[in-house]
Enzyme design. Sequence first.
Site, PDB file in Angstrom:
ATOM      1  N   HIS A  54      -2.202  -5.398   1.561  1.00 14.46           N
ATOM      2  CA  HIS A  54      -3.519  -6.028   1.397  1.00 14.46           C
ATOM      3  C   HIS A  54      -3.285  -7.421   0.852  1.00 14.46           C
ATOM      4  CE1 HIS A  54      -7.658  -6.753   0.088  1.00 14.46           C
ATOM      5  NE2 HIS A  54      -7.100  -7.274  -0.995  1.00 14.46           N
TER       6      HIS A  54
ATOM      7  N   ARG B 219       2.566  -6.565   9.088  1.00 15.71           N
ATOM      8  CA  ARG B 219       1.880  -5.396   9.674  1.00 15.71           C
ATOM      9  C   ARG B 219       2.434  -5.044  11.053  1.00 15.71           C
ATOM     10  NH1 ARG B 219      -4.007  -7.328   7.492  1.00 15.71           N
ATOM     11  NH2 ARG B 219      -4.121  -6.015   5.623  1.00 15.71           N
TER      12      ARG B 219
ATOM     13  N   TYR C   5     -12.553  -2.123  -3.814  1.00 11.34           N
ATOM     14  CA  TYR C   5     -13.019  -2.317  -2.434  1.00 11.34           C
ATOM     15  C   TYR C   5     -14.553  -2.323  -2.334  1.00 11.34           C
ATOM     16  CZ  TYR C   5      -8.490  -1.960   0.059  1.00 11.34           C
ATOM     17  OH  TYR C   5      -7.233  -2.180   0.593  1.00 11.34           O
TER      18      TYR C   5
ATOM     19  N   GLU D 167      -9.568 -10.491  -7.667  1.00  8.05           N
ATOM     20  CA  GLU D 167      -8.607  -9.397  -7.432  1.00  8.05           C
ATOM     21  C   GLU D 167      -7.417  -9.476  -8.390  1.00  8.05           C
ATOM     22  OE1 GLU D 167      -7.675  -9.291  -3.231  1.00  8.05           O
ATOM     23  OE2 GLU D 167      -9.675  -8.551  -2.732  1.00  8.05           O
TER      24      GLU D 167
ATOM     25  N   PHE E  48     -15.744   3.415   6.795  1.00 10.49           N
ATOM     26  CA  PHE E  48     -14.380   3.775   6.393  1.00 10.49           C
ATOM     27  C   PHE E  48     -14.148   3.696   4.878  1.00 10.49           C
ATOM     28  CE2 PHE E  48     -14.392  -0.714   7.812  1.00 10.49           C
ATOM     29  CZ  PHE E  48     -13.912  -1.370   6.684  1.00 10.49           C
TER      30      PHE E  48
ATOM     31  N   ARG F  12      -2.233 -14.316   4.437  1.00 11.65           N
ATOM     32  CA  ARG F  12      -2.977 -13.644   5.517  1.00 11.65           C
ATOM     33  C   ARG F  12      -2.204 -13.774   6.837  1.00 11.65           C
ATOM     34  NH1 ARG F  12      -7.326 -10.582   4.145  1.00 11.65           N
ATOM     35  NH2 ARG F  12      -8.458 -11.192   6.016  1.00 11.65           N
TER      36      ARG F  12
ATOM     37  N   ASN G 114      -1.923   0.162   6.876  1.00  9.82           N
ATOM     38  CA  ASN G 114      -1.447  -1.136   7.382  1.00  9.82           C
ATOM     39  C   ASN G 114      -0.551  -1.870   6.375  1.00  9.82           C
ATOM     40  OD1 ASN G 114      -3.464  -1.874   5.652  1.00  9.82           O
ATOM     41  ND2 ASN G 114      -4.622  -3.099   7.111  1.00  9.82           N
TER      42      ASN G 114
ATOM     43  N   LYS H  32       0.824  -1.216   0.000  1.00  9.48           N
ATOM     44  CA  LYS H  32       0.000   0.000   0.000  1.00  9.48           C
ATOM     45  C   LYS H  32       0.868   1.281   0.000  1.00  9.48           C
ATOM     46  CE  LYS H  32      -4.016  -2.016   2.342  1.00  9.48           C
ATOM     47  NZ  LYS H  32      -5.014  -1.806   3.425  1.00  9.48           N
TER      48      LYS H  32
ATOM     49  N   THR I 296      -5.456  -7.083  10.732  1.00  8.45           N
ATOM     50  CA  THR I 296      -5.741  -5.844   9.992  1.00  8.45           C
ATOM     51  C   THR I 296      -5.211  -4.616  10.730  1.00  8.45           C
ATOM     52  OG1 THR I 296      -7.756  -6.892   9.189  1.00  8.45           O
ATOM     53  CG2 THR I 296      -7.605  -4.510   8.907  1.00  8.45           C
TER      54      THR I 296
HETATM   55  P1  CMP Z   1      -7.429  -4.437   3.735  1.00 14.76           P
HETATM   56  O1  CMP Z   1      -6.982  -5.813   4.049  1.00 14.76           O
HETATM   57  O2  CMP Z   1      -6.807  -3.758   2.582  1.00 14.76           O
HETATM   58  O3  CMP Z   1      -9.021  -4.448   3.502  1.00 14.76           O
HETATM   59  C1  CMP Z   1      -9.834  -3.325   3.762  1.00 14.76           C
HETATM   60  C2  CMP Z   1      -9.117  -2.249   4.513  1.00 14.76           C
HETATM   61  O4  CMP Z   1      -9.949  -1.337   5.203  1.00 14.76           O
HETATM   62  C3  CMP Z   1      -8.280  -2.862   5.612  1.00 14.76           C
HETATM   63  O5  CMP Z   1      -7.184  -3.542   5.045  1.00 14.76           O
HETATM   64  C4  CMP Z   1      -7.945  -1.636   6.457  1.00 14.76           C
HETATM   65  O6  CMP Z   1      -6.752  -0.987   6.023  1.00 14.76           O
HETATM   66  C5  CMP Z   1      -9.120  -0.700   6.176  1.00 14.76           C
HETATM   67  N1  CMP Z   1      -9.925  -0.409   7.362  1.00 14.76           N
HETATM   68  C6  CMP Z   1     -10.108   0.808   7.904  1.00 14.76           C
HETATM   69  N2  CMP Z   1     -10.896   0.752   8.986  1.00 14.76           N
HETATM   70  C7  CMP Z   1     -11.227  -0.544   9.149  1.00 14.76           C
HETATM   71  C8  CMP Z   1     -12.013  -1.258  10.097  1.00 14.76           C
HETATM   72  N3  CMP Z   1     -12.638  -0.628  11.112  1.00 14.76           N
HETATM   73  N4  CMP Z   1     -12.125  -2.599   9.971  1.00 14.76           N
HETATM   74  C9  CMP Z   1     -11.515  -3.240   8.938  1.00 14.76           C
HETATM   75  N5  CMP Z   1     -10.748  -2.613   8.003  1.00 14.76           N
HETATM   76  C10 CMP Z   1     -10.605  -1.285   8.106  1.00 14.76           C
END
Ligand code: CMP
Length: 136
Positions: free
Chosen positions: A118, A105, A52, A129, A60, A88, A115, A12, A94
Amino acid sequence: MSNIEQTLSIIKPDAVQRGLDNAIKDMLKSKGFLIIKEKKIQIEKSEAEKFYKVHETKSFYNDLCSYLSSGPIVAMILEKENAVLDNRELMGATDPKDALEGTIREKYGISIDKNSVHGSDSVENAKIEINFFFKD
Ligand code: CMP
């Protein structure tokens, strides 16, 4: 029986901006992931919204899409046995503050938004994807 899978990984904007691409790729390679294809790109916010879409009802969503399109990213097709789950696991939780030691992370994540990486959450989503970034 072997279970070779492919998954999509994104480095990212926060990580690319800090020059962490190679450090993250090295972590992936050291866990046995092959990087089959990769490209460094910056996407439009409208493309991030498509990527997304599963999160479109979340509070968010808007910030998330602005963020993913805010700077260059590195999209990669990763391949190995059980690639989806293993990626993962290597990424960690996350929210970086919940991520286990030794995960990407935990090491590089700044916040739940920034973070660093992805990864696809299922084999089915991995196909969608991968196709999103690597159509040909
Ligand atoms: P990612 O795995 O890219 O998938 C969705 C992204 O939303 C996640 O990583 C986070 O960076 C972002 N995000 C922001 N706020 C939240 C939240 N409350 N819960 C989950 N993902 C979040």
